[in-house]
Design a protein around this motif. Structure first.
Motif, PDB file in Angstrom:
ATOM      1  N   THR A   1       0.837  -1.194   0.000  1.00  0.00           N
ATOM      2  CA  THR A   1       0.000   0.000   0.000  1.00  0.00           C
ATOM      3  C   THR A   1       0.876   1.248   0.000  1.00  0.00           C
ATOM      4  O   THR A   1       2.078   1.202   0.300  1.00  0.00           O
ATOM      5  N   ASP A   2       0.252   2.371  -0.323  1.00  0.00           N
ATOM      6  CA  ASP A   2       0.953   3.648  -0.292  1.00  0.00           C
ATOM      7  C   ASP A   2       1.450   3.943   1.126  1.00  0.00           C
ATOM      8  O   ASP A   2       2.551   4.475   1.312  1.00  0.00           O
TER       9      ASP A   2
ATOM     10  N   GLU B   1       4.050   6.603   3.430  1.00  0.00           N
ATOM     11  CA  GLU B   1       3.604   7.382   4.589  1.00  0.00           C
ATOM     12  C   GLU B   1       4.178   6.880   5.904  1.00  0.00           C
ATOM     13  O   GLU B   1       4.556   7.671   6.773  1.00  0.00           O
ATOM     14  N   SER B   2       4.250   5.554   6.090  1.00  0.00           N
ATOM     15  CA  SER B   2       4.811   5.024   7.337  1.00  0.00           C
ATOM     16  C   SER B   2       6.308   5.283   7.440  1.00  0.00           C
ATOM     17  O   SER B   2       6.897   5.145   8.511  1.00  0.00           O
TER      18      SER B   2
ATOM     19  N   LYS C   1       2.062  12.398   1.385  1.00  0.00           N
ATOM     20  CA  LYS C   1       1.671  12.714   0.013  1.00  0.00           C
ATOM     21  C   LYS C   1       2.243  14.085  -0.374  1.00  0.00           C
ATOM     22  O   LYS C   1       2.337  14.985   0.449  1.00  0.00           O
ATOM     23  N   ASN C   2       2.638  14.207  -1.640  1.00  0.00           N
ATOM     24  CA  ASN C   2       3.217  15.436  -2.198  1.00  0.00           C
ATOM     25  C   ASN C   2       4.614  15.741  -1.676  1.00  0.00           C
ATOM     26  O   ASN C   2       5.161  16.820  -1.926  1.00  0.00           O
TER      27      ASN C   2
ATOM     28  N   ILE D   1      17.280   5.398  12.206  1.00  0.00           N
ATOM     29  CA  ILE D   1      15.848   5.412  11.914  1.00  0.00           C
ATOM     30  C   ILE D   1      15.205   6.697  12.455  1.00  0.00           C
ATOM     31  O   ILE D   1      15.410   7.075  13.607  1.00  0.00           O
ATOM     32  N   HIS D   2      14.433   7.355  11.599  1.00  0.00           N
ATOM     33  CA  HIS D   2      13.793   8.621  11.966  1.00  0.00           C
ATOM     34  C   HIS D   2      12.784   8.386  13.100  1.00  0.00           C
ATOM     35  O   HIS D   2      12.051   7.388  13.093  1.00  0.00           O
ATOM     36  N   PRO D   3      12.717   9.297  14.074  1.00  0.00           N
ATOM     37  CA  PRO D   3      11.764   9.134  15.188  1.00  0.00           C
ATOM     38  C   PRO D   3      10.319   8.937  14.732  1.00  0.00           C
ATOM     39  O   PRO D   3       9.571   8.157  15.348  1.00  0.00           O
ATOM     40  N   GLU D   4       9.907   9.607  13.646  1.00  0.00           N
ATOM     41  CA  GLU D   4       8.531   9.464  13.172  1.00  0.00           C
ATOM     42  C   GLU D   4       8.259   8.057  12.651  1.00  0.00           C
ATOM     43  O   GLU D   4       7.138   7.556  12.746  1.00  0.00           O
ATOM     44  N   VAL D   5       9.279   7.418  12.102  1.00  0.00           N
ATOM     45  CA  VAL D   5       9.127   6.048  11.604  1.00  0.00           C
ATOM     46  C   VAL D   5       8.974   5.084  12.774  1.00  0.00           C
ATOM     47  O   VAL D   5       8.161   4.150  12.719  1.00  0.00           O
ATOM     48  N   LEU D   6       9.746   5.308  13.826  1.00  0.00           N
ATOM     49  CA  LEU D   6       9.603   4.475  15.027  1.00  0.00           C
ATOM     50  C   LEU D   6       8.219   4.667  15.654  1.00  0.00           C
ATOM     51  O   LEU D   6       7.567   3.698  16.055  1.00  0.00           O
TER      52      LEU D   6
END
Length: 350
Positions: free
Chosen positions: A136-137, A142-143, A148-149, A295-300
């Motif tokens: 999936t996208d 996104e994860s 998007k964009n 690993i980026h904090p947002e990914v964790l």
């Protein structure tokens, strides 16, 4: 009324006898128990009956409906079995007494390199995971902190499918699922997440000696308390020295990837030309092999892991390019070409 149900029953059994295909059977099903089927129409005649007659007639119709359903199910299984038998009868017969063809095939060089890398990382405590090529996208972008964009999407010309899914452009698409799979063991049992997940990736881009639209990567992640860049460098150098059985000249330079911070490009000195420059390395003497970083904090966070307590590294090892360097394949396109003169040289490397 009992005569009417019996008439419909006899007509159905007669029609069923003449059915020879699954398509014909479906027509019979609709004709008898569809919305406007004979059995369904019988129920409409109950309006003129007394309450006692309705009860008796309704039970009779339900018995007939169940019988029709059962007979159709039996017939469907019978027809499917006949189709399988017919298909098997068309298969060629083999004479097992004929002499065996002793000419052996060979493993693909990418398969050889992948298996070797898997063994190396398993010896260092990593698990080997598998993941779908259609994602999936959210999984692919996104994860991984690529909303998007986001301009980073322009770096990967993606193959989208009509249902909104896509062919994964990077093995990083499996990261979110891996974190969610092992986060409980990390948080509750203190077990570090150490996993690799090899796979095929797809990007719509022009091909040349070092670029293909279909290629193989091997993603790797490690998450625990106090993980640093030094851990990343150790595992990368250990892997390369094991693959090539010698020390390999590498360089680490800054690189931008939204899912790591800081991010790096790990390059190796081109083994095709010895670092002098050739088409395989774009005449630079270096080959980009392994984008990596912390690993980026947002990914964790997206994986359910607290970045204030845990850190980790991730890398995307290019298995296709690694195979080129290990076996001296000068043009990446040869690996997907099916050219036996290129591939059968690995016959003895089992």
């Amino acid at each position: 009324m009992a005569e009417k149900t019996n008439e419909v029953r006899l007509a159905f059994l007669a029609a069923l006898e003449g059915v020879s295909t699954v398509d014909d059977l479906e027509k019979i099903r609709v004709e008898y128990i569809g919305k406007k089927g004979y059995v369904t129409e019988l129920l409409k005649e109950m309006k003129a009956l007394s309450n006692e007659e309705k009860k008796t007639f309704g039970q009779a119709v339900n018995v007939l409906k169940n019988e029709v359903n059962d007979k159709i199910a039996e017939k469907r299984e019978e027809l499917k079995k006949k189709e399988i038998e017919l298909e098997n009868s068309r298969m060629p017969e083999f004479d097992v007494s004929l002499p065996a063809n002793l000419e052996r095939g060979s493993y693909h060089p990418i398969t050889l390199v992948q298996r070797q890398c898997e063994d190396i990382f398993k010896s260092m405590g990593f698990t080997v995971e598998d993941y779908s090529e259609i994602v999936t996208d959210y999984e692919c972008f996104e994860s991984l902190n690529i909303p998007k964009n986001h301009p980073a999407r322009d770096m990967q010309d993606t193959y989208y499918l009509s249902n909104g899914q896509l062919l994964k452009t990077q093995t990083s698409a499996a990261q979110n699922a891996i974190y969610k799979k092992y986060k409980d063991a990390l948080i509750n049992e203190g077990k570090a997440i150490k996993a690799i997940f090899p796979g095929r990736c797809f990007r719509n881009e022009a091909t040349d000696a070092c670029h293909e639209n279909t290629f193989f990567q091997m993603e790797g992640v490690m998450v625990d308390k106090n993980i640093s860049i030094s851990n990343l460098i150790f595992f990368m150098k250990t892997m390369l020295s094991e693959v090539f059985q010698k020390d390999i000249k590498v360089r680490l330079r800054p690189g931008f990837f939204p899912f790591v911070e800081p991010g790096f490009e790990l390059d190796i000195s081109c083994l095709i030309c010895g670092g002098e420059g050739c088409p395989s390395c774009k005449h630079s003497g270096w080959l980009e092999l392994c984008p990596c970083g912390m690993i980026h904090p947002e990914v964790l966070k997206a994986g359910g892991i607290d970045p204030e307590e845990y850190t980790g590294f991730a890398f995307g090892l290019g298995l296709t390019r690694l195979a080129m360097m290990k076996y001296g394949v000068k043009d990446i396109r040869d690996l997907n070409s099916g050219k036996l003169e290129c591939l059968d040289q690995f016959t003895d490397d089992k």
